[in-house]
Design a protein around this motif. Structure first.
Motif, PDB file in Angstrom:
ATOM      1  N   TRP A 192      -6.715   4.295   2.897  1.00  0.00           N
ATOM      2  CA  TRP A 192      -7.677   3.194   2.844  1.00  0.00           C
ATOM      3  C   TRP A 192      -6.997   1.873   3.189  1.00  0.00           C
ATOM      4  O   TRP A 192      -7.592   0.994   3.820  1.00  0.00           O
ATOM      5  N   VAL A 193      -5.737   1.736   2.774  1.00  0.00           N
ATOM      6  CA  VAL A 193      -4.977   0.542   3.126  1.00  0.00           C
ATOM      7  C   VAL A 193      -4.750   0.487   4.629  1.00  0.00           C
ATOM      8  O   VAL A 193      -4.916  -0.566   5.265  1.00  0.00           O
ATOM      9  N   TRP A 194      -4.363   1.622   5.213  1.00  0.00           N
ATOM     10  CA  TRP A 194      -4.138   1.656   6.659  1.00  0.00           C
ATOM     11  C   TRP A 194      -5.420   1.328   7.424  1.00  0.00           C
ATOM     12  O   TRP A 194      -5.383   0.596   8.412  1.00  0.00           O
ATOM     13  N   LEU A 195      -6.548   1.865   6.934  1.00  0.00           N
ATOM     14  CA  LEU A 195      -7.821   1.604   7.602  1.00  0.00           C
ATOM     15  C   LEU A 195      -8.187   0.126   7.511  1.00  0.00           C
ATOM     16  O   LEU A 195      -8.625  -0.479   8.506  1.00  0.00           O
TER      17      LEU A 195
ATOM     18  N   GLY B 188       0.805  -1.210   0.000  1.00  0.00           N
ATOM     19  CA  GLY B 188       0.000   0.000   0.000  1.00  0.00           C
ATOM     20  C   GLY B 188       0.837   1.260   0.000  1.00  0.00           C
ATOM     21  O   GLY B 188       0.373   2.321  -0.450  1.00  0.00           O
ATOM     22  N   HIS B 189       2.063   1.158   0.489  1.00  0.00           N
ATOM     23  CA  HIS B 189       2.965   2.315   0.501  1.00  0.00           C
ATOM     24  C   HIS B 189       3.282   2.796  -0.905  1.00  0.00           C
ATOM     25  O   HIS B 189       3.644   3.954  -1.099  1.00  0.00           O
ATOM     26  N   ARG B 190       3.121   1.927  -1.904  1.00  0.00           N
ATOM     27  CA  ARG B 190       3.441   2.303  -3.282  1.00  0.00           C
ATOM     28  C   ARG B 190       2.275   2.980  -3.987  1.00  0.00           C
ATOM     29  O   ARG B 190       2.431   3.447  -5.110  1.00  0.00           O
ATOM     30  N   LEU B 191       1.098   3.003  -3.344  1.00  0.00           N
ATOM     31  CA  LEU B 191      -0.067   3.635  -3.962  1.00  0.00           C
ATOM     32  C   LEU B 191       0.019   5.153  -3.880  1.00  0.00           C
ATOM     33  O   LEU B 191       0.900   5.706  -3.202  1.00  0.00           O
ATOM     34  N   HIS B 192      -0.911   5.814  -4.545  1.00  0.00           N
ATOM     35  CA  HIS B 192      -1.002   7.265  -4.450  1.00  0.00           C
ATOM     36  C   HIS B 192      -1.263   7.647  -2.998  1.00  0.00           C
ATOM     37  O   HIS B 192      -2.019   6.966  -2.294  1.00  0.00           O
ATOM     38  N   PRO B 193      -0.629   8.724  -2.491  1.00  0.00           N
ATOM     39  CA  PRO B 193      -0.792   9.099  -1.080  1.00  0.00           C
ATOM     40  C   PRO B 193      -2.231   9.209  -0.619  1.00  0.00           C
ATOM     41  O   PRO B 193      -2.546   8.883   0.535  1.00  0.00           O
ATOM     42  N   ARG B 194      -3.135   9.663  -1.486  1.00  0.00           N
ATOM     43  CA  ARG B 194      -4.534   9.798  -1.073  1.00  0.00           C
ATOM     44  C   ARG B 194      -5.201   8.439  -0.869  1.00  0.00           C
ATOM     45  O   ARG B 194      -6.215   8.345  -0.173  1.00  0.00           O
TER      46      ARG B 194
ATOM     47  N   ASP C 263       3.695   4.904 -16.156  1.00  0.00           N
ATOM     48  CA  ASP C 263       3.186   6.164 -15.622  1.00  0.00           C
ATOM     49  C   ASP C 263       4.026   6.569 -14.422  1.00  0.00           C
ATOM     50  O   ASP C 263       3.986   5.954 -13.374  1.00  0.00           O
ATOM     51  N   LYS C 264       4.794   7.623 -14.555  1.00  0.00           N
ATOM     52  CA  LYS C 264       5.686   8.055 -13.490  1.00  0.00           C
ATOM     53  C   LYS C 264       4.931   8.635 -12.297  1.00  0.00           C
ATOM     54  O   LYS C 264       5.472   8.735 -11.206  1.00  0.00           O
ATOM     55  N   GLU C 265       3.680   9.019 -12.472  1.00  0.00           N
ATOM     56  CA  GLU C 265       2.903   9.550 -11.357  1.00  0.00           C
ATOM     57  C   GLU C 265       2.590   8.488 -10.321  1.00  0.00           C
ATOM     58  O   GLU C 265       2.239   8.815  -9.201  1.00  0.00           O
ATOM     59  N   GLU C 266       2.763   7.221 -10.667  1.00  0.00           N
ATOM     60  CA  GLU C 266       2.514   6.154  -9.708  1.00  0.00           C
ATOM     61  C   GLU C 266       3.736   5.847  -8.862  1.00  0.00           C
ATOM     62  O   GLU C 266       3.730   4.918  -8.082  1.00  0.00           O
ATOM     63  N   GLY C 267       4.819   6.617  -9.040  1.00  0.00           N
ATOM     64  CA  GLY C 267       5.928   6.482  -8.110  1.00  0.00           C
ATOM     65  C   GLY C 267       7.177   5.827  -8.661  1.00  0.00           C
ATOM     66  O   GLY C 267       7.962   5.291  -7.895  1.00  0.00           O
TER      67      GLY C 267
ATOM     68  N   ALA D  50     -11.964  -2.215  -2.244  1.00  0.00           N
ATOM     69  CA  ALA D  50     -11.422  -0.956  -2.758  1.00  0.00           C
ATOM     70  C   ALA D  50      -9.898  -1.008  -2.842  1.00  0.00           C
ATOM     71  O   ALA D  50      -9.299  -0.535  -3.827  1.00  0.00           O
ATOM     72  N   VAL D  51      -9.253  -1.590  -1.837  1.00  0.00           N
ATOM     73  CA  VAL D  51      -7.789  -1.692  -1.837  1.00  0.00           C
ATOM     74  C   VAL D  51      -7.312  -2.550  -3.001  1.00  0.00           C
ATOM     75  O   VAL D  51      -6.313  -2.227  -3.669  1.00  0.00           O
ATOM     76  N   ILE D  52      -8.011  -3.642  -3.281  1.00  0.00           N
ATOM     77  CA  ILE D  52      -7.642  -4.497  -4.412  1.00  0.00           C
ATOM     78  C   ILE D  52      -7.779  -3.732  -5.728  1.00  0.00           C
ATOM     79  O   ILE D  52      -6.915  -3.828  -6.614  1.00  0.00           O
ATOM     80  N   VAL D  53      -8.854  -2.963  -5.861  1.00  0.00           N
ATOM     81  CA  VAL D  53      -9.056  -2.161  -7.073  1.00  0.00           C
ATOM     82  C   VAL D  53      -7.929  -1.145  -7.232  1.00  0.00           C
ATOM     83  O   VAL D  53      -7.385  -0.959  -8.338  1.00  0.00           O
ATOM     84  N   PHE D  54      -7.546  -0.488  -6.134  1.00  0.00           N
ATOM     85  CA  PHE D  54      -6.452   0.492  -6.189  1.00  0.00           C
ATOM     86  C   PHE D  54      -5.148  -0.174  -6.621  1.00  0.00           C
ATOM     87  O   PHE D  54      -4.382   0.386  -7.419  1.00  0.00           O
ATOM     88  N   GLU D  55      -4.884  -1.375  -6.095  1.00  0.00           N
ATOM     89  CA  GLU D  55      -3.645  -2.077  -6.439  1.00  0.00           C
ATOM     90  C   GLU D  55      -3.640  -2.485  -7.905  1.00  0.00           C
ATOM     91  O   GLU D  55      -2.628  -2.321  -8.606  1.00  0.00           O
ATOM     92  N   LEU D  56      -4.747  -2.998  -8.389  1.00  0.00           N
ATOM     93  CA  LEU D  56      -4.821  -3.383  -9.800  1.00  0.00           C
ATOM     94  C   LEU D  56      -4.664  -2.172 -10.715  1.00  0.00           C
ATOM     95  O   LEU D  56      -4.000  -2.243 -11.754  1.00  0.00           O
ATOM     96  N   GLU D  57      -5.280  -1.074 -10.322  1.00  0.00           N
ATOM     97  CA  GLU D  57      -5.153   0.146 -11.111  1.00  0.00           C
ATOM     98  C   GLU D  57      -3.708   0.630 -11.126  1.00  0.00           C
ATOM     99  O   GLU D  57      -3.191   1.054 -12.174  1.00  0.00           O
ATOM    100  N   ALA D  58      -3.047   0.576  -9.968  1.00  0.00           N
ATOM    101  CA  ALA D  58      -1.648   1.010  -9.891  1.00  0.00           C
ATOM    102  C   ALA D  58      -0.755   0.115 -10.751  1.00  0.00           C
ATOM    103  O   ALA D  58       0.165   0.594 -11.419  1.00  0.00           O
ATOM    104  N   ARG D  59      -1.014  -1.191 -10.735  1.00  0.00           N
ATOM    105  CA  ARG D  59      -0.236  -2.099 -11.571  1.00  0.00           C
ATOM    106  C   ARG D  59      -0.417  -1.783 -13.056  1.00  0.00           C
ATOM    107  O   ARG D  59       0.541  -1.853 -13.837  1.00  0.00           O
ATOM    108  N   ARG D  60      -1.640  -1.447 -13.434  1.00  0.00           N
ATOM    109  CA  ARG D  60      -1.897  -1.111 -14.835  1.00  0.00           C
ATOM    110  C   ARG D  60      -1.130   0.142 -15.235  1.00  0.00           C
ATOM    111  O   ARG D  60      -0.544   0.205 -16.321  1.00  0.00           O
ATOM    112  N   HIS D  61      -1.105   1.140 -14.353  1.00  0.00           N
ATOM    113  CA  HIS D  61      -0.363   2.364 -14.650  1.00  0.00           C
ATOM    114  C   HIS D  61       1.138   2.099 -14.711  1.00  0.00           C
ATOM    115  O   HIS D  61       1.844   2.667 -15.550  1.00  0.00           O
ATOM    116  N   ARG D  62       1.636   1.229 -13.821  1.00  0.00           N
ATOM    117  CA  ARG D  62       3.066   0.943 -13.826  1.00  0.00           C
ATOM    118  C   ARG D  62       3.473   0.217 -15.103  1.00  0.00           C
ATOM    119  O   ARG D  62       4.565   0.427 -15.626  1.00  0.00           O
ATOM    120  N   ARG D  63       2.608  -0.653 -15.596  1.00  0.00           N
ATOM    121  CA  ARG D  63       2.922  -1.323 -16.858  1.00  0.00           C
ATOM    122  C   ARG D  63       2.988  -0.338 -18.017  1.00  0.00           C
ATOM    123  O   ARG D  63       3.693  -0.551 -18.989  1.00  0.00           O
TER     124      ARG D  63
END
Length: 220
Positions: A132-135, A122-128, A205-209, A189-202
């Protein structure tokens, strides 16, 4: 000793968010160089839930006689004090105590490792979206800690919270159970965020970190 030092160093790196590094110490992503603060709010949430759960269980055990149902809200909510030797949803209740002890210990260890991994990823996701991961981790681990902590003492769990509809009352649960159930929709929601982040990394997308120095050298 060498293996122990490697494990300790790796664990320290994961706590600080240093997920992957090259030989030169350059992070694969920008988040690899940022401190991972996610475990702190997760621990605070988990401890708060566990303490509330234990306090309410103690209060119910002192006030409501065992195997007694007291209606709080007619047809909707009742305090039904029971001792549950089974796991969540009544699982493994018919097994011997030794078997349930092993299952509880293994489940707790696997759950703790899984939640630790989720905080790290979750640390690799967008800060906003990290909150949700922490919660999620806080709610899930707080529920686990509340019930497993009680099992360590006497190997049964105090259940007392029953919801009803008219004359039908559901099997009772507790604050720890509610915390685990509340974490489930957040997990989606966390799973959706992770899948979305993986898609951007592929897509690169530098905005994903991503770290610009290691992006070219280390394909996703």
């Amino acid at each position: 000793m060498v293996i122990h030092r490697r494990i300790t160093r790796r664990l320290d790196q994961r706590l600080r968010g240093e997920r992957r590094r090259t030989v030169r110490g350059v992070g694969r992503r920008r988040t690899d160089l940022e401190p991972n603060r996610g475990w702190k709010p997760a621990v605070v949430i988990a401890l708060s839930i566990a303490l509330v759960d234990w306090a309410v269980k103690w209060a119910v055990a002192q006030r409501v006689p065992l195997n007694t149902l007291e209606v709080v809200w007619e047809g909707r909510l009742a305090l039904w004090h029971v001792r549950n030797p089974a796991m969540i949803l009544g699982l493994y209740g018919s097994l011997p105590l030794q078997a349930r002890m092993v299952i509880a210990a293994v489940s707790g260890l696997v759950g703790a490792l899984l939640l630790f991994e989720i905080v790290s990823r979750g640390h690799r996701l967008h800060p906003r979206r990290r909150k949700w991961v922490w919660l999620f981790v806080g709610l899930a681990s707080g529920g686990m800690l509340g019930n497993l902590g009680e099992r360590v003492i006497h190997w049964w769990v105090t259940d007392y919270l029953s919801f009803g509809w008219g004359d039908l009352w559901l099997p009772p649960g507790n604050v720890a159970d509610l915390s685990i159930f509340l974490s489930l929709p957040i997990a989606i929601a966390v799973i959706v965020f992770e899948l979305e982040a993986r898609r951007h990394r592929r897509r690169g997308d530098k905005e994903e970190g991503y770290s610009s120095e290691s992006e070219a050298a280390s394909p996703v």
